[in-house]
Write an enzyme that holds these catalytic residues in place. Sequence first.
Site, mmCIF file in Angstrom:
data_model
loop_
_atom_site.group_PDB
_atom_site.id
_atom_site.type_symbol
_atom_site.label_atom_id
_atom_site.label_comp_id
_atom_site.label_asym_id
_atom_site.label_seq_id
_atom_site.Cartn_x
_atom_site.Cartn_y
_atom_site.Cartn_z
ATOM 1 N N ASP A 1 -4.852 3.453 -5.029
ATOM 2 C CA ASP A 1 -4.993 2.298 -5.930
ATOM 3 C C ASP A 1 -4.786 2.699 -7.392
ATOM 4 O O ASP A 1 -5.636 2.414 -8.255
ATOM 5 C CB ASP A 1 -6.373 1.650 -5.775
ATOM 6 C CG ASP A 1 -6.756 1.422 -4.328
ATOM 7 O OD1 ASP A 1 -5.861 1.107 -3.523
ATOM 8 O OD2 ASP A 1 -7.946 1.568 -3.992
ATOM 9 N N SER B 1 -10.792 -9.740 -4.537
ATOM 10 C CA SER B 1 -10.228 -9.146 -3.334
ATOM 11 C C SER B 1 -10.781 -9.871 -2.122
ATOM 12 O O SER B 1 -11.986 -10.078 -2.008
ATOM 13 C CB SER B 1 -10.600 -7.661 -3.254
ATOM 14 O OG SER B 1 -10.284 -7.114 -1.995
ATOM 15 N N GLU C 1 -5.348 -8.888 -2.486
ATOM 16 C CA GLU C 1 -6.195 -8.129 -3.407
ATOM 17 C C GLU C 1 -5.338 -7.433 -4.457
ATOM 18 O O GLU C 1 -4.150 -7.683 -4.607
ATOM 19 C CB GLU C 1 -7.027 -7.107 -2.637
ATOM 20 C CG GLU C 1 -6.230 -6.038 -1.916
ATOM 21 C CD GLU C 1 -7.128 -5.055 -1.179
ATOM 22 O OE1 GLU C 1 -8.326 -5.323 -1.023
ATOM 23 O OE2 GLU C 1 -6.611 -4.001 -0.765
ATOM 24 N N HIS D 1 -1.255 -1.814 -3.800
ATOM 25 C CA HIS D 1 -2.248 -1.681 -4.866
ATOM 26 C C HIS D 1 -1.627 -1.036 -6.102
ATOM 27 O O HIS D 1 -2.005 0.047 -6.535
ATOM 28 C CB HIS D 1 -3.476 -0.901 -4.424
ATOM 29 C CG HIS D 1 -4.691 -1.295 -5.209
ATOM 30 N ND1 HIS D 1 -5.825 -1.801 -4.632
ATOM 31 C CD2 HIS D 1 -4.929 -1.271 -6.546
ATOM 32 C CE1 HIS D 1 -6.716 -2.076 -5.571
ATOM 33 N NE2 HIS D 1 -6.193 -1.762 -6.748
#
Length: 483
Positions: free
Chosen positions: A45, A190, A229, A327
């Site tokens: 991420d 998310s 998300e 992400h």
Amino acid sequence: MKLKQIVGALLAAVLGGISLAGAAETATPNQQLPTPRWQDVAVHDPSIIKADDGFYYIYGSHMAAAKSEDLIKWKLISRDATNGGCTLVKEVQTEMKEALSYARTTTFWAPDVVQLADGRYYMYYCTCEGSSPLATLGYAVSDRPEGPYENLGIILRSGYGGYNATVLPNVIDPCLFYDKEDRLWMVYGSYSGGIYILEMDKVTGLPLEGQLNGGYGKKLLGGNHARIEAPYILYSPDTDYYYLFLSFGGLGQNDGYNIRVCRSRTPDGPYEDALGQNMIRCAGRPGTFFNDPDYAPYGVKLMGGYEFLPLETDKNKFTQGFRSPGHNSAYYDEEMGRYFIIFHTRFTTTGEAFSVRVHQMYMTADGWPVVSPMRYANEMPQPVSEDAMSGVYKVLLHGRDINKVEHESEVITLHADGTVSGALTGTWACTDGVNVTMTLEGLKYTGVMHTALEAGQKNWATCISAIDENGASLWAVRGLNQE
């Protein structure tokens, strides 16, 4: 005007869909650049910031972090917070005890770092166990991007008694950004009830008072446990749009993570996709849980799992499949007018192992970002010469599905007369070496032709990155040694 400003203006114009004859003369041709030696890191991420010390920093889940001078060679500077490897926060389990205890976990999910008005670095962290919406979003401060960061406390909580997880957000995955008027915003959320946005105070770093939905802010999309998300918003001065990047699907190797984008003229929406659909309608149906088909038709899909299969003429027949890229964060280089997307990806044959990737992005004539098929290798945005346009290409259609298995490339030929044959048939045109249009099987594609390094073949190849009228990406890579 200084020379580097002139070059930057020219490159920005290229990215903005303007024809530039001879712009390649402003820099060394990409084909003459050396092949870089990448140094990869495993930061899940990754959220990027360029600090005052000239380094790029990425911050990820579990308090992992890395830095780089060139977006190519990365050095890990902090490791997993659960095993004592975290250097961003001293005694992190004690310092953030309240947040960890509330979320019933010992680790952290995706953070973001931003500089506020005092010049210091503020890390917005989040804690969540994963199986429930119990989560916190807090912030910490440091004089240095590498820390140590001092905890300032919890800003938001989710999952408490009476909390409606189908409507309200899971308070994780923050992204702080400044709009074109220098106002500060935080987009976050998310799964659960969706993605929300709050305007923030540039001095205190806290949400401005008087915002809707019990202090959670304005809802942008999602709900009913849609698997959406990792929101990240980037403003483009070339198009005057705010781009909201999102990850759809699950993050595991076999779960279909894929990167999508939508856009708005204002930071807090409404955001729309290429079909003009208002993203507020992008959600799961009431009573459903992780029902991907409900929201797969929304957003411009930039990439999902993929693999370029070798051409007969390729010297190296080994290929690597990528799964669940996602992400992402994104970065705009103001000085040179370049865009980058930074994400983690898994691979076909290595289980849940992951690695950070950086690709360059370009803006189409229609004002949509497209991603280069190849990882960044110091290439500059330059028009492609006419003799390097036509030829045999590997073409890959990303589709609009949440694909759990990688899509594979096929073979087409772009002929000098403007026709296309092979696995897809139609027409193509590129008059300026940059802006390309294609009609394939009745679908119109708008995109950018550019040069990138196909590292497996050690070949600087002509590439095409385009989006069709429905919001699905096409990547194409020209084969070796074609006259």
